[in-house]
Write a protein that holds these residues in place. Structure first.
Motif, PDB file in Angstrom:
ATOM      1  N   LEU A  61       0.832  -1.190   0.000  1.00  0.00           N
ATOM      2  CA  LEU A  61       0.000   0.000   0.000  1.00  0.00           C
ATOM      3  C   LEU A  61       0.873   1.249   0.000  1.00  0.00           C
ATOM      4  O   LEU A  61       1.775   1.399   0.813  1.00  0.00           O
ATOM      5  CB  LEU A  61      -0.897  -0.014   1.230  1.00  0.00           C
ATOM      6  CG  LEU A  61      -2.090   0.932   1.251  1.00  0.00           C
ATOM      7  CD1 LEU A  61      -3.106   0.526   0.194  1.00  0.00           C
ATOM      8  CD2 LEU A  61      -2.748   0.902   2.632  1.00  0.00           C
ATOM      9  N   ASP A  98      -4.885  -2.086  -7.465  1.00  0.00           N
ATOM     10  CA  ASP A  98      -5.484  -2.475  -6.194  1.00  0.00           C
ATOM     11  C   ASP A  98      -4.400  -3.195  -5.391  1.00  0.00           C
ATOM     12  O   ASP A  98      -3.871  -4.215  -5.827  1.00  0.00           O
ATOM     13  CB  ASP A  98      -6.677  -3.389  -6.448  1.00  0.00           C
ATOM     14  CG  ASP A  98      -7.449  -3.739  -5.187  1.00  0.00           C
ATOM     15  OD1 ASP A  98      -6.810  -4.041  -4.161  1.00  0.00           O
ATOM     16  OD2 ASP A  98      -8.694  -3.745  -5.234  1.00  0.00           O
ATOM     17  N   SER A  99      -4.053  -2.681  -4.231  1.00  0.00           N
ATOM     18  CA  SER A  99      -2.950  -3.254  -3.461  1.00  0.00           C
ATOM     19  C   SER A  99      -3.287  -4.634  -2.903  1.00  0.00           C
ATOM     20  O   SER A  99      -2.398  -5.377  -2.491  1.00  0.00           O
ATOM     21  CB  SER A  99      -2.571  -2.322  -2.300  1.00  0.00           C
ATOM     22  OG  SER A  99      -3.664  -2.168  -1.399  1.00  0.00           O
ATOM     23  N   ASP A 100      -4.560  -5.007  -2.892  1.00  0.00           N
ATOM     24  CA  ASP A 100      -4.967  -6.315  -2.386  1.00  0.00           C
ATOM     25  C   ASP A 100      -5.009  -7.360  -3.500  1.00  0.00           C
ATOM     26  O   ASP A 100      -4.438  -8.449  -3.380  1.00  0.00           O
ATOM     27  CB  ASP A 100      -6.333  -6.202  -1.712  1.00  0.00           C
ATOM     28  CG  ASP A 100      -6.772  -7.507  -1.080  1.00  0.00           C
ATOM     29  OD1 ASP A 100      -5.901  -8.231  -0.564  1.00  0.00           O
ATOM     30  OD2 ASP A 100      -7.989  -7.804  -1.097  1.00  0.00           O
ATOM     31  N   CYS A 226      -9.573   7.612  -2.909  1.00  0.00           N
ATOM     32  CA  CYS A 226      -8.985   6.461  -2.226  1.00  0.00           C
ATOM     33  C   CYS A 226      -7.510   6.662  -1.886  1.00  0.00           C
ATOM     34  O   CYS A 226      -6.937   5.864  -1.139  1.00  0.00           O
ATOM     35  CB  CYS A 226      -9.163   5.192  -3.052  1.00  0.00           C
ATOM     36  SG  CYS A 226      -8.210   5.147  -4.589  1.00  0.00           S
ATOM     37  N   ASP A 295      -6.079   1.213  -1.937  1.00  0.00           N
ATOM     38  CA  ASP A 295      -7.251   0.445  -1.524  1.00  0.00           C
ATOM     39  C   ASP A 295      -8.482   1.191  -2.011  1.00  0.00           C
ATOM     40  O   ASP A 295      -8.868   2.206  -1.431  1.00  0.00           O
ATOM     41  CB  ASP A 295      -7.279   0.299  -0.004  1.00  0.00           C
ATOM     42  CG  ASP A 295      -8.411  -0.601   0.473  1.00  0.00           C
ATOM     43  OD1 ASP A 295      -9.357  -0.845  -0.309  1.00  0.00           O
ATOM     44  OD2 ASP A 295      -8.364  -1.055   1.637  1.00  0.00           O
ATOM     45  N   GLU A 298     -11.280   2.333   0.459  1.00  0.00           N
ATOM     46  CA  GLU A 298     -11.015   3.300   1.522  1.00  0.00           C
ATOM     47  C   GLU A 298     -11.225   4.730   1.030  1.00  0.00           C
ATOM     48  O   GLU A 298     -11.288   4.980  -0.174  1.00  0.00           O
ATOM     49  CB  GLU A 298      -9.577   3.145   2.032  1.00  0.00           C
ATOM     50  CG  GLU A 298      -9.325   1.852   2.772  1.00  0.00           C
ATOM     51  CD  GLU A 298     -10.053   1.782   4.100  1.00  0.00           C
ATOM     52  OE1 GLU A 298     -10.242   2.843   4.724  1.00  0.00           O
ATOM     53  OE2 GLU A 298     -10.464   0.670   4.497  1.00  0.00           O
TER      54      GLU A 298
END
Length: 305
Positions: A61, A98-100, A226, A295, A298
């Motif tokens: 992130l 997207d960091s996920d 975000c 994210d 967020e």
């Protein structure tokens, strides 16, 4: 930008007036002989990430930072933000993922804004000149010295784009500001100049990423901010820029990257750009690139820190 209040469990919504514009597919930057690449071995390893089945790289992130006082919401929708400002040409190539999931975020609205070669922000020229933003300091002794003890909490991060609350624009200039949408691969590119410096801050570029909105007749509406961050420049590159005009004419005391109160010293994750330019010929242009891991669920508008 205005916020719509809603249930606490839902994402904060923001309304952005953005003129519809396409984003070009960004080609990878080639690095030939005699090119200076400002990234350490550790940063290169960090940037390479972990390959996935789709060939995407997974990134940690990206650090959130303060918005600073000089943000103007989506005022110019364009790739070239120079407006004829003098300075070293800079091509800024950004990727948003997207960091996920590590998947690229397409149609994300990316804002960037920064000072000119002498530390002055458009929209705030009167606030920049004669102070931290460069220009000629005032002469003579002040005649209206305040009395008493100051109250309240001072802004963090120093003046001129670090911490502190938002300031309303003082003029209608909008150079070195722009917004674009990422393409299907998460890329967006801007044409600008290498930023200068001002008192109290290392050389940097501000950025915001907005997702979840949609195109309407009025532009890009809804969604959430975000990511609010800043991009930074290796000390060696800043020293090289200081040899070129108009940067070489600045008399402003420069803050180094290690002295900066906003940069968290974490390399790529903290916003450190990978820079490429021909050794001894920086004036011909620089390519800066970075992948931002965000994210999308967020909300980080720069005031939550």
């Amino acid at each position: 930008m205005t916020e719509n209040q809603g249930p606490a469990h839902k994402k904060d919504l923001t309304r952005r007036r953005v003129v519809i514009g396409g984003a070009a597919v960004v080609a990878a930057a080639g690095v030939g002989a005699g090119v200076v690449a400002t990234a350490s071995a550790q940063e290169e390893s960090e940037a390479s990430g972990t390959a996935t089945g789709q060939g995407e790289a997974c990134y940690r992130l990206t650090s959130e930072t303060t918005e600073g006082p000089y943000y103007i919401d989506a005022d110019k929708i364009r790739k070239d933000i120079t407006e004829g400002k003098e300075g070293i040409p800079l091509t800024l190539r950004l990727k948003v993922i997207d960091s996920d999931t590590c998947k690229p975020l397409k149609k994300a609205a990316v804002d960037i804004w920064h000072c000119d070669a002498l530390g002055i922000y458009s929209g705030y020229e009167s606030m920049s000149q004669g102070g931290p933003g460069g220009g000629t300091p005032p002469s003579g002794a002040p005649t209206d010295m305040p009395t008493g003890t100051p109250t309240g909490t001072p802004p963090s991060g120093g003046p001129g784009g670090g911490g502190g609350g938002h300031s309303e624009p003082t003029d209608d200039k909008r150079y070195l500001r722009g917004t674009r949408l990422t393409d299907q691969h998460g890329y967006v590119e801007f044409t600008t100049i290498f930023p200068g410096w001002y008192q109290g801050r290392a050389v940097h570029i501000h950025t915001k990423v907005h997702v979840g909105g949609k195109m309407t007749d009025a532009g890009y509406e809804g969604g959430n901010t975000c990511h609010t961050g800043q991009f930074f420049f290796a000390e060696s590159a800043v020293l090289d820029s200081a040899k070129e005009e108009p940067y070489s004419t600045s008399t402003t005391t420069r803050t180094t990257l290690t002295e900066d109160t906003i940069y968290d010293q974490s390399g790529v994750t903290g916003g450190l750009l990978k820079l490429s330019y021909r050794k001894g010929k920086m004036a011909r242009g620089v390519i800066g690139s970075i992948t931002m891991g965000v994210d999308p669920d967020e909300t980080h508008d720069g005031t939550d820190l």
